[in-house]
Design an enzyme around this catalytic site. Structure first.
Site, PDB file in Angstrom:
ATOM      1  N   ARG A   1      47.890  40.264  41.114  1.00 59.62           N
ATOM      2  CA  ARG A   1      47.183  41.564  41.097  1.00 59.62           C
ATOM      3  C   ARG A   1      46.754  42.030  42.486  1.00 59.62           C
ATOM      4  O   ARG A   1      45.827  42.815  42.639  1.00 59.62           O
ATOM      5  CB  ARG A   1      45.964  41.518  40.160  1.00 59.62           C
ATOM      6  N   MET A   2      47.423  41.550  43.501  1.00 59.82           N
ATOM      7  CA  MET A   2      47.125  41.970  44.874  1.00 59.82           C
ATOM      8  C   MET A   2      48.018  43.165  45.227  1.00 59.82           C
ATOM      9  O   MET A   2      48.760  43.154  46.200  1.00 59.82           O
ATOM     10  CB  MET A   2      47.329  40.799  45.846  1.00 59.82           C
TER      11      MET A   2
END
Length: 144
Positions: free
Chosen positions: A123-124
């Site tokens: 989720r970066m």
């Protein structure tokens, strides 16, 4: 996208009525396989009569007749109403050009923000936002 993002519809449809009372929108283009998305926000304006006419006249004959035949978003009793309307307009316009109905035309979403999203592991994600301020596009990076 010289002036904005254009789409065409029935002005009397639910969408057209919502736009009439609240002329703003968000558009989202999502490509799951590429893990990319573009989100656009802006105000909505009608395009010119000429632009609506030009696009309408570029559509296939059946689509032009359908614009006359369908009371878009309105409740109808059965499919026969659409078929009957279609035949009626097919006969009415059998001898000449099919004019654009007065209730049909284009809208333009004039953007004031555009966000580009690129999916990444954990989720970066990358999020880049462009916002229009005083006729200048400002670029910002957002946290996922």
């Amino acid at each position: 996208m010289k002036k904005g993002f254009v789409f065409f519809t029935n002005y009397d449809s639910a969408k057209g009525q919502q736009i009439s009372s609240h002329p703003s929108a968000a558009l989202v283009f999502f490509w799951k396989e590429l893990e990319r998305q573009v989100r656009i926000e802006g105000h909505i304006e009608k395009v010119s009569e000429k632009e609506s006419d030009d696009y309408f006249n570029s559509r296939p004959q059946g689509s032009r007749l359908g614009a006359w035949a369908s009371p878009q978003s309105q409740e109808i009793d059965d499919r026969g109403i659409l078929d009957s309307n279609y035949k009626k307009y097919e006969q009415e316009f059998s001898k000449g050009a099919i004019p654009r109905p007065p209730h049909w035309g284009g809208y333009r979403v004039v953007p004031n923000s555009i966000e580009f999203w690129q999916g990444r592991s954990n989720r970066m994600h990358d999020r880049i936002l462009f916002e229009l301020e005083n006729n200048i596009w400002l670029k910002r990076r957002l946290a996922p």
